[in-house]
Design an enzyme around this catalytic site. Structure first.
Site, PDB file in Angstrom:
ATOM      1  CB  SER A 134     -30.009  20.573 -12.243  1.00 48.03           C
ATOM      2  OG  SER A 134     -29.964  21.604 -13.183  1.00 48.03           O
ATOM      3  CG  HIS A 187     -24.504  21.728 -13.795  1.00 48.18           C
ATOM      4  ND1 HIS A 187     -24.436  20.861 -14.850  1.00 48.18           N
ATOM      5  CD2 HIS A 187     -25.823  21.929 -13.568  1.00 48.18           C
ATOM      6  CE1 HIS A 187     -25.649  20.545 -15.254  1.00 48.18           C
ATOM      7  NE2 HIS A 187     -26.502  21.185 -14.493  1.00 48.18           N
TER       8      HIS A 187
END
Length: 267
Positions: A134, A187
């Protein structure tokens, strides 16, 4: 769903998989192989390859490149593959296979990784380890958000106008709130680097096309490697032939997650 419609969907899915470019295929394969290796108990591949700020040294600098391939479990790997494949396929189709390899095995992985280590260690005083593809998902979402903002600056929702460039940030917040153990900082670092690349500030890190063309010609990569995309799309097109239609692919978000004391990049 009627049988014919089901068969049509299966045919479309198979056609899409068959047309995946080379680097995207290799990334998916390595993620799956890393998961398979992680099933055995003799060697802890997650502990070996995760991005752990406390374990980073000259001898273990390889972690900066290995952690996107390693996942907590099959579900984590599967969901990351679903999110990453269309985004990476679109990137490789646009920039070529060699450029994609150079960027994702280089600055587009090392920059967010080093940024995460610095912020986690010196700003947050933490030592949470992260793993999962991710990193690349949110980075590519950042790139796509800048691209979308240039052509469609706002997303209208009822009476609100939301800048399209903020969508990856909204997804980061949503994932952090909905999925326990996800790394908000990981992230966020990925999205920020994606923004910088999308705005053109990191394009200088890509190898010169003249050098890549020389390598392609010298090694005859177009003739030897199936599903290879030339850096010179104007001359060769995709897979060495001129494309007959425009190709588009969508993408979806993914996460960074915890495995015991660490965090994973994905649910």
């Amino acid at each position: 769903m009627p049988p014919s419609a089901n068969a049509f969907s299966t045919l479309r899915a198979r056609s899409y998989v068959v047309r995946l470019p080379l680097f995207t295929r290799v990334v998916v394969l390595v993620i799956l192989l890393a998961w398979l290796v992680g099933l055995q108990q003799a060697w802890d591949v997650r502990k070996w390859g995760a991005l752990d700020p406390t374990e980073i040294s000259f001898a273990s600098a390889y972690r900066i490149n290995t952690f996107p391939f390693i996942h907590v479990n099959f579900l984590h790997a599967f969901l990351n593959i679903l999110a990453l494949t269309p985004l990476l396929e679109r990137f490789e189709t646009e920039f070529g296979t060699l450029t994609s390899v150079a960027l994702f095995m280089g600055p587009l992985t090392t920059i967010p990784a080093v940024l995460y280590i610095v912020l986690e260690t010196f700003l947050l005083r933490g030592n949470a380890s992260v793993m999962g593809a991710s990193l690349w998902v949110f980075l590519l979402l950042g790139v796509e958000a800048i691209r979308t903002f240039k052509s469609n600056p706002y997303l209208t929702l009822a009476t609100w106008q939301i800048p399209t460039w903020t969508m990856p940030l909204i997804m980061v917040v949503a994932v952090t709130a909905l999925v326990p153990g996800t790394s908000f900082l990981g992230h966020l670092c990925s999205v920020c680097v994606g923004y910088l690349f999308g705005l053109g500030y990191l394009r200088f890190l890509a190898p010169p096309e003249k050098v890549l063309r020389w390598i392609e010609s010298k090694l005859n990569l177009l003739g030897r490697l199936p599903h290879y995309i030339s850096v010179d799309r104007k001359t060769y097109g995709r897979f060495g032939v001129l494309p007959s239609s425009n190709h588009a692919a969508g993408g979806s978000g993914m996460t960074l997650v915890m495995d015991g004391p660490g965090q994973r990049l994905g649910p």
